[in-house]
Design an enzyme around this catalytic site. Structure first.
Site: not given
Length: 553
Positions: A39-40, A79, A140, A348
């Site tokens: 993530d990120d 995301c 999410h 992502d």
């Protein structure tokens, strides 16, 4: 290597589980699939993509044993739409998942928006072929549509047999100690508005107490609610963000609220281990998606990683995530799954370059030579992500930078990359075309960076007046100039032809997109009280701990 986006890879995975892989001598077993999604994570955050100060030995080893994608493009720079594309193999704009306003991700666990139930996902495809499927970690992509427990967006309604993790995302509000309630602190610019509206409501209350004849009970109630309640609700929602959104689910059950991030990465590894043990026992092929919370804030790396990195808490997060990747690969080895398992590691979207910690320390990623970051759909720093694929006996180790146009890492996958849009972010912002050995990229619009930076405060937007429109568009050759520092002259005849070709492709794509209800309209984004989870039924005093991990608390 020519550009290959997440959507193309997903299409390859769909084909992989749909067809039986045949060799010259025998019919092979259906291959297992392990998808690892960070993530990120920035392009330059891991060793094999150029970082020499953060230690990522497990991810680096995966790259040595497989193929490294040097130009893999996420479907969006944030995301929710990016993850929707990874699961469906389709542009998010085709099914209402590409927002056109400031809010581009799911903000509340109790909102109605999410991945449309009628979308066909990788999980559903795998289940049709007899696979056992699981998604562990961050989702999410929504939970409910209209009623509590309709679970229309839930992973178990989108093709997965098992789910454990955060249905929303990791937020700084979930941190412990002094960093709690970060969102309301970040909204300090609204403090005056909140206080003024509450004060006006108080004035009407005082007038009512003074028995002013012109204000009766009905008028008083109306005016007090009009001016006071919205601000009070606003304040309550963001003051209790951790309680409202920090829920952990196992399948359809809320098992923890609010989430305790301490040791959570180890929990996810344990959940993955249990799933693999079950597949080792029953022999079923599997699709397992390990969707880490890291390296999105809040920072929560624990011993022995806390304080170990040269790059503070963010570096600690990367090194703990690398450990978790290594644990999953080790499990594949121990259970003799490795030789028949396709492993795909990615992020992502790009690193969040504007992310600043509670004490002013930087807690965002590094995107290497690429400009911009998370939220910047036109910039490669926001959409070019570190990606690795390993499939023993099929993927030749180290072959990533020299794959011919029609040689692919998955048997049976023969799509020509050149016929597919290589940039799947909103085409009103940017488009790309491959001509020979060159890759030309056009910017129709770009983010309005703060002077002297390549960021926009907290995060850059992608619409309206908060971006700069270019007429004529900006043109770069990113094969020769990947950092996009040297603007090409659009008046040259060759470049005019390129721009016309790109306009043609953009118009062709736009004409193929059918209208679809947006999942990001304001009514779907707002929190709905009747959809709010409360594990013990006593809102706002919701509190429970996952009984499987009670020893950790």
């Amino acid at each position: 290597m020519h550009p290959v986006g997440m959507i193309i890879v997903t299409l390859a995975l769909l084909l992989l589980v749909e067809v039986q892989i045949e060799s010259a001598e025998s019919h092979q077993k259906s291959p297992n699939i392990l998808l690892i999604v960070a993530d990120d994570l920035g392009y330059g955050d891991v060793g094999c993509f150029g970082n020499d100060t953060v230690h990522t030995p497990n991810i680096d080893k995966l790259a040595e044993e497989g193929v490294k994608f040097t130009h893999n493009i996420a479907a969006a720079s944030v995301c929710t739409p990016s993850r929707a594309a990874l699961l469906t193999g389709r542009h998010p704009i085709r099914y209402g998942m590409m927002p056109g306003n400031f809010i581009r991700v799911n903000v509340f666990s109790s909102s109605m928006n999410g991945l449309p139930p009628d979308e066909f996902t990788l999980g559903e495809m795998a289940k049709e072929q007899g696979y056992s499927t699981a998604l562990i970690g961050k989702w999410h992509l929504g939970i409910n549509c209209l009623t509590y427990e309709d679970n229309c967006h839930h992973p178990l309604k989108q093709g997965f047999d098992y789910y454990y993790g955060l249905p929303l995302t990791n937020l700084r509000d979930f941190a412990t100690g002094t960093e709690k309630h970060y969102v309301i602190r970040g909204l300090s610019e609204y403090t005056e508005l909140i206080l003024v509206s509450i004060a006006i409501g108080g004035v009407f209350f005082a007038l009512y107490l003074l028995k002013m004849e012109w204000i009766g009970p009905v008028v008083f109630l109306f005016l007090a609610l009009l001016f006071s309640m919205p601000s009070m609700v606003f304040f309550f929602l963001f003051r209790n963000f951790h309680l409202i959104n920090g829920i952990v689910m196992r399948n359809f059950d809320v098992v923890e609220q609010p989430v305790d991030l301490e040791g959570f990465t180890a929990r996810l590894v344990n959940e993955g281990k249990n799933f693999l043990l079950q597949r080792h026992r029953d022999g079923r092929p599997f699709l397992l998606i390990m969707s880490w919370l890291q390296v999105h804030t809040a920072m929560h790396a624990g011993p022995p990683f806390k304080g170990r990195s040269k790059h503070g808490s963010y570096g600690d997060e990367i090194e703990e995530m690398d450990w978790s990747v290594g644990e999953m690969l080790k499990l594949l080895d121990e259970m003799e799954f490795t030789d028949n398992t396709f492993v795909y590691f990615t992020s992502d979207n790009g690193g969040h370059v504007e992310e600043i910690g509670f004490h002013g320390n930087r807690e965002g990623g590094w995107n290497g030579i690429f400009r911009g970051g998370k939220g910047q759909g036109a910039m490669d720093g926001g959409i070019r992500v570190p990606t690795i694929a390993r499939y023993p006996g099929v993927v030749k180790p180290g072959s990533g930078d020299r794959l011919p146009d029609k040689q692919y890492f998955l048997p049976g996958f023969e799509r020509d990359v050149k016929t597919y849009p290589s940039y799947s972010v909103p085409l009103i912002l940017v488009c790309c075309v491959i001509l020979g050995e060159d890759v030309y990229k056009v910017h129709f619009a770009s983010p309005r960076w703060h002077p002297g930076t390549e960021g926009c405060g907290f995060i850059c937007g992608c619409h309206g007046s908060i971006i700069t429109w270019h007429d004529p568009p900006l043109l770069f050759n990113i094969q020769k100039d990947p950092s996009e520092r040297h603007l090409l002259d659009v008046n040259e005849p060759k470049h005019q032809e390129i721009i016309q070709e790109i306009y043609h492709r953009v118009n062709k794509f736009k004409s193929s997109v059918e209208d679809h209800p947006s999942e990001f309209c304001i009514w779907k984004l707002l929190p709905m009280p009747w959809l709010q989870a409360c594990c013990n039924g006593t809102f706002p005093y919701c509190h429970c701990r996952d009984p499987v991990y009670t020893s950790l608390h």
